[in-house]
Design an enzyme around this catalytic site. Structure first.
Site, PDB file in Angstrom:
ATOM      1  N   LYS A 126       0.849  -1.144  -0.049  1.00 18.01           N
ATOM      2  CA  LYS A 126       0.172  -0.054  -0.016  1.00 18.01           C
ATOM      3  C   LYS A 126       0.760   1.259  -0.047  1.00 18.01           C
ATOM      4  O   LYS A 126       1.848   1.247   0.547  1.00 18.01           O
ATOM      5  CB  LYS A 126      -0.838  -0.076   1.271  1.00 18.01           C
ATOM      6  CG  LYS A 126      -2.090   0.677   1.278  1.00 18.01           C
ATOM      7  CD  LYS A 126      -3.217   0.028   0.582  1.00 18.01           C
ATOM      8  CE  LYS A 126      -4.437   0.930   0.130  1.00 18.01           C
ATOM      9  NZ  LYS A 126      -5.532   0.135  -0.080  1.00 18.01           N
ATOM     10  N   ASP A 166      -6.987   4.146  -4.565  1.00 15.28           N
ATOM     11  CA  ASP A 166      -7.750   4.042  -3.190  1.00 15.28           C
ATOM     12  C   ASP A 166      -8.459   5.294  -2.867  1.00 15.28           C
ATOM     13  O   ASP A 166      -8.619   6.054  -3.779  1.00 15.28           O
ATOM     14  CB  ASP A 166      -6.593   3.486  -2.113  1.00 15.28           C
ATOM     15  CG  ASP A 166      -7.236   3.202  -0.862  1.00 15.28           C
ATOM     16  OD1 ASP A 166      -7.860   2.010  -0.906  1.00 15.28           O
ATOM     17  OD2 ASP A 166      -7.519   3.905   0.075  1.00 15.28           O
TER      18      ASP A 166
HETATM   19  P1  NDP Z   1     -13.173   7.646  -2.913  1.00 15.96           P
HETATM   20  O1  NDP Z   1     -12.035   8.612  -2.616  1.00 15.96           O
HETATM   21  O2  NDP Z   1     -13.664   7.479  -4.206  1.00 15.96           O
HETATM   22  O3  NDP Z   1     -14.463   7.887  -1.760  1.00 15.96           O
HETATM   23  C1  NDP Z   1     -14.234   7.924  -0.524  1.00 15.96           C
HETATM   24  C2  NDP Z   1     -15.590   8.178   0.114  1.00 15.96           C
HETATM   25  O4  NDP Z   1     -15.178   8.263   1.347  1.00 15.96           O
HETATM   26  C3  NDP Z   1     -15.817   9.751  -0.148  1.00 15.96           C
HETATM   27  O5  NDP Z   1     -17.267  10.021  -0.017  1.00 15.96           O
HETATM   28  C4  NDP Z   1     -15.243  10.521   1.176  1.00 15.96           C
HETATM   29  O6  NDP Z   1     -15.946  11.620   1.445  1.00 15.96           O
HETATM   30  C5  NDP Z   1     -15.451   9.404   2.314  1.00 15.96           C
HETATM   31  N1  NDP Z   1     -14.517   9.754   3.159  1.00 15.96           N
HETATM   32  C6  NDP Z   1     -13.013   9.516   2.916  1.00 15.96           C
HETATM   33  N2  NDP Z   1     -12.331   9.759   4.277  1.00 15.96           N
HETATM   34  C7  NDP Z   1     -13.399  10.028   4.907  1.00 15.96           C
HETATM   35  C8  NDP Z   1     -13.220  10.428   6.269  1.00 15.96           C
HETATM   36  N3  NDP Z   1     -12.085  10.719   7.173  1.00 15.96           N
HETATM   37  N4  NDP Z   1     -14.542  10.703   6.932  1.00 15.96           N
HETATM   38  C9  NDP Z   1     -15.602  10.703   6.578  1.00 15.96           C
HETATM   39  N5  NDP Z   1     -15.881  10.476   5.094  1.00 15.96           N
HETATM   40  C10 NDP Z   1     -14.603  10.022   4.469  1.00 15.96           C
HETATM   41  O7  NDP Z   1     -12.543   6.133  -2.154  1.00 15.96           O
HETATM   42  P2  NDP Z   1     -12.959   4.516  -2.569  1.00 15.96           P
HETATM   43  O8  NDP Z   1     -14.483   4.516  -2.876  1.00 15.96           O
HETATM   44  O9  NDP Z   1     -12.163   4.308  -3.557  1.00 15.96           O
HETATM   45  O10 NDP Z   1     -12.599   4.104  -1.003  1.00 15.96           O
HETATM   46  C11 NDP Z   1     -13.355   3.843   0.078  1.00 15.96           C
HETATM   47  C12 NDP Z   1     -13.085   2.568   0.842  1.00 15.96           C
HETATM   48  O11 NDP Z   1     -13.088   1.524   0.040  1.00 15.96           O
HETATM   49  C13 NDP Z   1     -11.776   2.950   1.574  1.00 15.96           C
HETATM   50  O12 NDP Z   1     -11.788   2.397   2.839  1.00 15.96           O
HETATM   51  C14 NDP Z   1     -10.886   2.138   0.719  1.00 15.96           C
HETATM   52  O13 NDP Z   1      -9.584   1.763   1.148  1.00 15.96           O
HETATM   53  C15 NDP Z   1     -11.747   1.008   0.306  1.00 15.96           C
HETATM   54  N6  NDP Z   1     -11.483   0.096  -0.899  1.00 15.96           N
HETATM   55  C16 NDP Z   1     -11.512   0.563  -2.056  1.00 15.96           C
HETATM   56  C17 NDP Z   1     -11.066   0.019  -2.982  1.00 15.96           C
HETATM   57  C18 NDP Z   1     -11.052   0.495  -4.606  1.00 15.96           C
HETATM   58  O14 NDP Z   1     -11.015  -0.425  -5.480  1.00 15.96           O
HETATM   59  N7  NDP Z   1     -11.015   1.855  -4.849  1.00 15.96           N
HETATM   60  C19 NDP Z   1     -10.830  -1.494  -3.118  1.00 15.96           C
HETATM   61  C20 NDP Z   1     -11.130  -2.007  -1.932  1.00 15.96           C
HETATM   62  C21 NDP Z   1     -11.242  -1.230  -0.742  1.00 15.96           C
HETATM   63  P3  NDP Z   1     -15.082  12.988   0.973  1.00 15.96           P
HETATM   64  O15 NDP Z   1     -15.152  13.191  -0.620  1.00 15.96           O
HETATM   65  O16 NDP Z   1     -15.868  14.019   1.877  1.00 15.96           O
HETATM   66  O17 NDP Z   1     -13.670  12.999   1.456  1.00 15.96           O
HETATM   67  O1  2IT Z   2      -7.916  -1.701  -0.785  1.00 17.85           O
HETATM   68  C1  2IT Z   2      -7.782  -2.087  -1.957  1.00 17.85           C
HETATM   69  O2  2IT Z   2      -7.897  -3.325  -2.166  1.00 17.85           O
HETATM   70  C2  2IT Z   2      -7.618  -1.201  -3.149  1.00 17.85           C
HETATM   71  N1  2IT Z   2      -7.582  -0.081  -2.808  1.00 17.85           N
HETATM   72  C3  2IT Z   2      -7.542  -1.895  -4.441  1.00 17.85           C
HETATM   73  C4  2IT Z   2      -5.969  -2.208  -4.508  1.00 17.85           C
HETATM   74  C5  2IT Z   2      -5.784  -2.641  -6.095  1.00 17.85           C
HETATM   75  O3  2IT Z   2      -4.635  -3.180  -6.254  1.00 17.85           O
HETATM   76  O4  2IT Z   2      -6.468  -2.869  -7.125  1.00 17.85           O
END
Ligand code: NDP
Ligand code: 2IT
Length: 448
Positions: A126, A166
């Site tokens: 990461k 992420d």
């Molecule tokens: P994005 O940046 O697209 O979206 C994040 C969302 O979460 C936004 O709505 C954001 O609001 C909110 N958020 C972030 N930080 C905070 C905080 N401290 N308090 C409250 N709200 C918060 O990220 P993703 O959708 O990609 O990721 C979301 C989650 O999923 C994370 O935990 C990530 O690690 C996990 N994840 C993502 C993957 C991927 O493929 N993208 C894969 C597996 C897991 P705001 O815009 O106001 O910050």
């Molecule tokens: O938390 C996660 O699994 C991710 N943000 C996706 C990582 C990836 O390599 O696609």
């Protein structure tokens, strides 16, 4: 807790006393491994636990860049290369002001077990930065990404380490990062990053994969109780990549998606959102980069400033925003509203006290390392397509993603049963994910 396991946990606290998210993630895994350590003494002999909690390599660097006024700004960049026993390091970059080493160690540690669960050959890693893309111009984000890759490029590669997105890193950022990589190395090395756009090495369904995968996993959990998404009120937190596509898939399965949120507040749509409302959120968040309050205003919905979505109550909860966003009080509210399943789309969104309570009350609960693995699994499918220099159809990728999620569910379910905790997906996923990495490390001797 077993004395040996406790001593490993204590050593983490002693070495890095300030890395609280990492402590939390490590404890959540370690405390479920007792039956494995008992059954397979070879893991203790080979000091697998002591080794698996320690990243293989940590890279930290300075990221200087110029803002729109020509002023120099300095951020920190990181890559935690956690474990490469079963494949090259693999995992996303997070750009968020809360990023520091302890947060990335938690995420890299989780990623190691998650990637193992996908059955694809990927190790765990990461990275990211404390850079905040919010409120920045496209040009500023581009400048930052170029400077970040100016150091990062030498540490990554299709056989070494393959980053992706992420929080704060989506299609736009991957584009800028990939451009810098190509410029510096003179390689069209598509296999170096995943989450690329379609047409320049990306895979269809990668943007959708984490959200869809989370819903596929929840669907499997629900089946074990003769339930489905049809007609259910589904609470989703966040409104970023994972939340957006979890919402789309839940709607396709006949559910009422009743909420979204962001870091400024929560929106309630008690009757469920329509396709038009979903389109609005997509444009608002991915193009205009606005606040979720604008969605509430536009459709005259209840908006709770600074609030969480769990207070609205529902049948199924899908936390898709960030770590520790669903605590014991939130779990109590969900339970009193009759929740039947909680499926983690984010990484570690549920606090340990809330997890314990939900499981105690018989709520179906899936840990992120199992139920959000669809994203990285589809990154693995993107890597396969890049290696083969070909592209698969949407149907083909979605079919493979679905098969992987069904398999992870089955594996976690069966493993929990085998180790005496039927229905406990936390224990099942931790043990199943751990076993493959641990066995590989034993086979390779002490250097692994
Ligand atoms: P994005 O940046 O697209 O979206 C994040 C969302 O979460 C936004 O709505 C954001 O609001 C909110 N958020 C972030 N930080 C905070 C905080 N401290 N308090 C409250 N709200 C918060 O990220 P993703 O959708 O990609 O990721 C979301 C989650 O999923 C994370 O935990 C990530 O690690 C996990 N994840 C993502 C993957 C991927 O493929 N993208 C894969 C597996 C897991 P705001 O815009 O106001 O910050
Ligand atoms: O938390 C996660 O699994 C991710 N943000 C996706 C990582 C990836 O390599 O696609």
């Amino acid at each position: 807790m077993d004395k040996y396991i406790e001593s490993v946990y204590q050593s983490i606290l002693d070495k890095d006393p300030l890395q609280k998210e990492f402590h939390q993630a490590a404890l959540e895994v370690l405390e479920t491994l007792e039956p494995v350590i008992e059954k397979y003494p070879v893991f203790k002999e080979h000091k697998i636990l002591e080794r698996i909690v320690e990243p293989e390599r940590i890279i930290q660097f300075r990221v200087p860049w110029k803002d729109r006024n020509g002023e120099i700004q300095i951020n920190r960049g990181y890559r935690v290369q956690y474990n490469s026993a079963i494949g090259p390091y693999k995992g996303g970059f997070r750009f968020h002001p809360t990023v520091y080493l302890g947060l990335l160690k938690f995420l890299g540690f989780e990623q190691t077990f998650k990637n193992s669960l996908t059955t694809l050959p990927m190790g765990g890693g990461k990275g990211g930065s404390d850079f905040d893309p919010k409120g920045k111009t496209d040009g500023e984000v581009e400048n930052f990404c170029h400077s970040f890759m100016g150091e990062m490029y030498r540490h990554i590669g299709q056989f070494t380490d393959v980053p992706a997105g992420d929080i704060g890193v989506g299609g736009r950022e991957i584009g800028y990062l990939y451009a810098a990589y190509r410029k510096i190395t003179n390689l069209h090395g598509t296999g170096v990053l995943t989450g690329k756009g379609y047409g320049w090495g990306g895979s269809l369904v990668r943007p959708e994969a984490t959200g869809y995968g989370n819903v596929y996993f929840a669907q499997e959990m629900l089946k074990t109780k003769g339930e489905s998404f049809k007609g259910k009120k589904v609470l989703i937190s966040g409104s970023g990549n994972v939340a957006q596509y979890a919402a789309e898939k839940a709607m396709q399965l006949g559910a009422k998606v009743a909420s979204f949120s962001d870091s400024t507040g929560a929106v309630h749509a008690p009757d469920g959102i329509t396709k038009e409302m979903w389109d609005y959120v997509m444009e608002l968040k991915n193009v205009k980069r606005g606040r979720i309050s604008e969605f509430a205003e536009k459709y005259n919905l209840e908006y709770v400033k600074g609030g969480r979505v769990w207070q609205f109550g529902g049948d199924i909860a899908l936390p898709c925003a960030t770590q520790n966003e669903l605590d014991k009080k939130d779990a109590e509210k969900l339970i009193s509203s009759g929740v039947i399943a909680v499926g983690e789309g984010a990484n570690m969104p549920t606090t340990p006290e809330a997890v314990t309570l939900l499981i105690e009350k018989g709520v179906l609960f899936s840990p992120g390392k199992a139920s959000n693995a669809g994203g990285v699994a589809t990154s693995g499918l993107e890597m396969s397509q890049n290696s083969g220099r070909l592209f698969w159809s949407r149907e083909e990728v979605d079919k493979q993603l679905h098969g992987i999620m069904v398999n992870i569910h089955q594996n976690a379910y069966e493993t929990a049963k085998e180790f005496g905790a039927p229905g406990n997906y936390v224990l099942g996923a931790n043990i199943a994910g751990f076993m493959k990495v641990a066995k590989a490390m034993v086979a390779m001797g002490h250097l692994a």
